[in-house]
Design an enzyme around this catalytic site. Structure first.
Site: not given
Length: 206
Positions: A137, A165-168, A188-189, A191
Site C-alpha cells: 500500500t 475483497r476490500v482491505g483496510d 500497510t500490511g 489488511g
C-alpha cells in the site's frame, strides 16, 4: 511520492494537497504493482482500487472497489468535499467520479494481465497464501506550515484477492486516522489483521 508531497508543501500547498498529489505519483506509476495503474488483479483478472483521505478537521472520503479510474485518492477527496458521504463503492463510485470530471481509462497494465494469465495456468501448483510479497500500500501522512495534519492511503489490494475483497486501506480508522490535536497514523500490511484492530485509530487513541 515523497518528493512531490514535499514540493507541494514548500510551495504553500496544504497537507491535504500534498497527500493527493504525492499519492497520485504512485497511482500513475505502472512499475508499482500494488497501487493504481499497474496494480495486480483480483482472481478474475480485474483491477479494483481502494483509497481514502482525511484532513485536519476530521473530514474524510473513501472509495472502494473502483474500476477504470487511475486516481482513486483524488476521487476519495472529491467524495469528501463534494458529497454528503464518506464512502462510495463500485459502480456508484465510478459514476460519481465520471460526473466530477474523471476519465474512464484502462487500468489493466499489460504486465498485470500477463502475470494473471500465468497465475491462472499454474494456480493448482500454488497455495497463494497471504505473505509479505503479494500485497502493499502507499500510506502517507503530512504536516503543513500551518500545523495541520492529513493522511491518505491507496492500493490495488492483495494480489489475486477474491473478487469484491476490500482491505483496510480505505477504512477510516484502519488504513489511516488523523486527529490534529494528537497526531496521525497509517498502516500497510495484511489488511484483514489491521481491520480487526482498527489499528490506525488505536495508535492515535492511545
Amino acid at each position: 511520492a515523497n518528493i512531490k508531497a514535499y514540493e507541494t508543501l514548500t510551495n504553500h500547498g496544504t497537507a491535504l494537497d500534498a497527500i493527493e498529489l504525492g499519492i497520485n505519483e504512485t497511482e500513475l506509476d505502472p512499475t508499482i504493482r500494488t497501487v493504481g495503474y499497474g496494480g495486480y488483479t483480483d482472481h478474475r483478472g480485474e483491477v479494483t482500487l481502494d483509497a481514502c483521505i482525511m484532513d485536519h478537521l476530521g473530514n474524510a472520503g473513501s472509495v472502494v472497489y473502483l474500476k477504470d479510474i487511475k486516481k482513486p485518492i483524488s476521487v476519495a477527496r472529491k467524495i469528501m468535499e463534494n458529497s454528503q458521504h464518506v464512502m462510495l463503492a463500485g459502480n456508484g463510485a465510478q459514476e460519481f467520479a465520471l460526473k466530477h470530471g474523471f476519465k474512464k481509462e484502462n487500468i489493466l497494465h499489460a504486465q498485470s494481465k500477463a502475470d494473471w494469465t500465468s497465475w491462472i495456468q499454474n494456480k493448482p501448483k500454488l497455495k497463494n497464501l497471504i505473505n509479505e510479497d503479494n500485497h502493499d500500500t502507499i500510506t502517507m501522512l503530512t504536516l503543513d506550515s500551518n500545523g495541520n495534519l492529513a493522511g491518505g492511503s491507496s492500493t490495488s489490494g492483495l494480489r489475486y484477492k477474491l473478487h469484491g475483497r476490500v482491505g483496510d486501506s480505505p477504512i477510516i480508522g484502519s488504513g489511516i486516522f488523523v486527529d490534529n490535536s494528537i497526531g496521525a497514523a497509517g498502516a500497510t500490511g495484511q489488511g484483514e489483521e489491521i481491520m480487526k484492530t482498527v489499528g490506525s485509530f488505536l495508535i492515535v487513541e492511545l
